[in-house]
Motif scaffolding. Structure first.
Motif, mmCIF file in Angstrom:
data_model
loop_
_atom_site.group_PDB
_atom_site.id
_atom_site.type_symbol
_atom_site.label_atom_id
_atom_site.label_comp_id
_atom_site.label_asym_id
_atom_site.label_seq_id
_atom_site.Cartn_x
_atom_site.Cartn_y
_atom_site.Cartn_z
ATOM 1 N N PRO A 71 0.808 -1.229 0.000
ATOM 2 C CA PRO A 71 0.000 0.000 0.000
ATOM 3 C C PRO A 71 0.838 1.275 0.000
ATOM 4 N N ASN A 72 0.268 2.324 -0.597
ATOM 5 C CA ASN A 72 0.853 3.660 -0.482
ATOM 6 C C ASN A 72 0.652 4.126 0.946
ATOM 7 N N ILE A 73 1.687 4.704 1.526
ATOM 8 C CA ILE A 73 1.664 5.046 2.942
ATOM 9 C C ILE A 73 1.550 6.556 3.109
ATOM 10 N N VAL A 74 0.629 6.970 3.980
ATOM 11 C CA VAL A 74 0.488 8.371 4.344
ATOM 12 C C VAL A 74 0.521 8.441 5.867
ATOM 13 N N PHE A 75 1.389 9.292 6.404
ATOM 14 C CA PHE A 75 1.547 9.423 7.848
ATOM 15 C C PHE A 75 0.680 10.551 8.388
ATOM 16 N N TYR A 76 0.075 10.297 9.548
ATOM 17 C CA TYR A 76 -0.744 11.283 10.251
ATOM 18 C C TYR A 76 -0.326 11.319 11.713
ATOM 19 N N HIS A 77 -0.547 12.461 12.348
ATOM 20 C CA HIS A 77 -0.223 12.597 13.768
ATOM 21 C C HIS A 77 -1.376 12.053 14.611
ATOM 22 N N ASP A 78 -1.040 11.274 15.617
ATOM 23 C CA ASP A 78 -2.032 10.741 16.542
ATOM 24 C C ASP A 78 -1.805 11.409 17.897
ATOM 25 N N ASN A 79 -2.710 12.279 18.290
ATOM 26 C CA ASN A 79 -2.553 12.979 19.560
ATOM 27 C C ASN A 79 -3.502 12.439 20.626
ATOM 28 N N SER A 80 -3.963 11.220 20.468
ATOM 29 C CA SER A 80 -4.893 10.646 21.444
ATOM 30 C C SER A 80 -4.223 10.455 22.807
ATOM 31 N N PHE A 81 -2.912 10.182 22.817
ATOM 32 C CA PHE A 81 -2.209 10.033 24.091
ATOM 33 C C PHE A 81 -2.209 11.350 24.861
ATOM 34 N N LEU A 82 -1.960 12.449 24.155
ATOM 35 C CA LEU A 82 -1.952 13.760 24.804
ATOM 36 C C LEU A 82 -3.342 14.124 25.311
ATOM 37 N N LYS A 83 -4.368 13.846 24.512
ATOM 38 C CA LYS A 83 -5.741 14.131 24.936
ATOM 39 C C LYS A 83 -6.123 13.286 26.152
ATOM 40 N N GLY A 84 -5.762 12.010 26.136
ATOM 41 C CA GLY A 84 -6.060 11.132 27.268
ATOM 42 C C GLY A 84 -5.341 11.568 28.528
ATOM 43 N N ASN A 85 -4.101 11.991 28.376
ATOM 44 C CA ASN A 85 -3.331 12.477 29.510
ATOM 45 C C ASN A 85 -3.957 13.742 30.089
ATOM 46 N N ARG A 86 -4.405 14.641 29.219
ATOM 47 C CA ARG A 86 -5.045 15.885 29.666
ATOM 48 C C ARG A 86 -6.350 15.592 30.407
ATOM 49 N N ILE A 87 -7.141 14.669 29.886
ATOM 50 C CA ILE A 87 -8.401 14.299 30.538
ATOM 51 C C ILE A 87 -8.127 13.669 31.895
ATOM 52 N N SER A 88 -7.106 12.830 31.959
ATOM 53 C CA SER A 88 -6.746 12.198 33.226
ATOM 54 C C SER A 88 -6.325 13.231 34.268
ATOM 55 N N LEU A 89 -5.544 14.234 33.852
ATOM 56 C CA LEU A 89 -5.134 15.296 34.770
ATOM 57 C C LEU A 89 -6.333 16.106 35.259
ATOM 58 N N LEU A 90 -7.261 16.406 34.349
ATOM 59 C CA LEU A 90 -8.461 17.143 34.745
ATOM 60 C C LEU A 90 -9.309 16.348 35.730
ATOM 61 N N LEU A 91 -9.445 15.050 35.503
ATOM 62 C CA LEU A 91 -10.216 14.209 36.426
ATOM 63 C C LEU A 91 -9.543 14.128 37.795
ATOM 64 N N ASN A 92 -8.219 14.046 37.801
ATOM 65 C CA ASN A 92 -7.496 14.035 39.078
ATOM 66 C C ASN A 92 -7.686 15.340 39.836
ATOM 67 N N GLN A 93 -7.674 16.459 39.112
ATOM 68 C CA GLN A 93 -7.898 17.756 39.758
ATOM 69 C C GLN A 93 -9.303 17.841 40.335
ATOM 70 N N LEU A 94 -10.284 17.320 39.607
ATOM 71 C CA LEU A 94 -11.659 17.346 40.106
ATOM 72 C C LEU A 94 -11.828 16.494 41.360
ATOM 73 N N THR A 95 -11.193 15.321 41.361
ATOM 74 C CA THR A 95 -11.310 14.464 42.549
ATOM 75 C C THR A 95 -10.598 15.087 43.741
ATOM 76 N N GLN A 96 -9.475 15.772 43.488
ATOM 77 C CA GLN A 96 -8.780 16.440 44.586
ATOM 78 C C GLN A 96 -9.638 17.568 45.152
ATOM 79 N N LYS A 97 -10.310 18.341 44.287
ATOM 80 C CA LYS A 97 -11.186 19.415 44.753
ATOM 81 C C LYS A 97 -12.378 18.846 45.545
ATOM 82 N N LYS A 98 -12.884 17.711 45.102
ATOM 83 C CA LYS A 98 -14.026 17.080 45.774
ATOM 84 C C LYS A 98 -13.617 16.594 47.151
ATOM 85 N N ILE A 99 -12.432 15.999 47.239
ATOM 86 C CA ILE A 99 -11.926 15.525 48.532
ATOM 87 C C ILE A 99 -11.725 16.693 49.475
ATOM 88 N N LEU A 100 -11.138 17.794 48.964
ATOM 89 C CA LEU A 100 -10.889 18.963 49.817
ATOM 90 C C LEU A 100 -12.210 19.613 50.237
#
Length: 126
Positions: free
Chosen positions: A93-122
């Motif tokens: 097959p002819n190959i075309v490369f694309y950027h996959d930023n799902s790891f960065l998005k998942g990491n950002r969501i995880s950080l936001l969820l951790n911040q929310l749980t910390q605020k809830k605990i406090l």
């Protein structure tokens, strides 16, 4: 009984392995100092095109994601030539490369969820 894997999914898995090996060991460009991960390969139904999604752990200051994708797409002919030697397929097959930023998005969501749980605990302690 239905097949668990179709031919195109087997080929995409094999392409993912082989392209990762080629990028890691056979591309001698000094600009590829970062670790490139092949996260997914999607092959068309007729096996003539492959979309290769790549992600990088660290990107150099001199080399942006766009420049990395341009370099990889320029090297796709060479990668395809090496794939011809490694795979026994009638059509490579002819190959075309694309950027996959799902790891960065998942990491950002995880950080936001951790911040929310910390605020809830406090707020529960107050």
């Amino acid at each position: 009984m239905e097949k668990s894997f179709s031919r195109s999914s087997k080929i995409s898995q094999e392409l993912q392995k082989k392209i990762a090996i080629i990028i890691q060991y056979f591309l001698r460009d000094p600009r590829f100092k970062t670790i490139i991960t092949i996260s997914e390969v999607i092959v068309s139904k007729d096996l003539s095109y492959a979309q290769v999604f790549v992600s990088c752990l660290e990107i150099n200051n001199n080399l942006s994601i766009k420049k990395l994708l341009v370099l990889l797409n320029k090297a796709s002919g060479y990668i395809r030539k090496l794939l011809c030697k490694k795979l026994k397929l009638r059509i490579i097959p002819n190959i075309v490369f694309y950027h996959d930023n799902s790891f960065l998005k998942g990491n950002r969501i995880s950080l936001l969820l951790n911040q929310l749980t910390q605020k809830k605990i406090l707020s529960n302690k107050a």
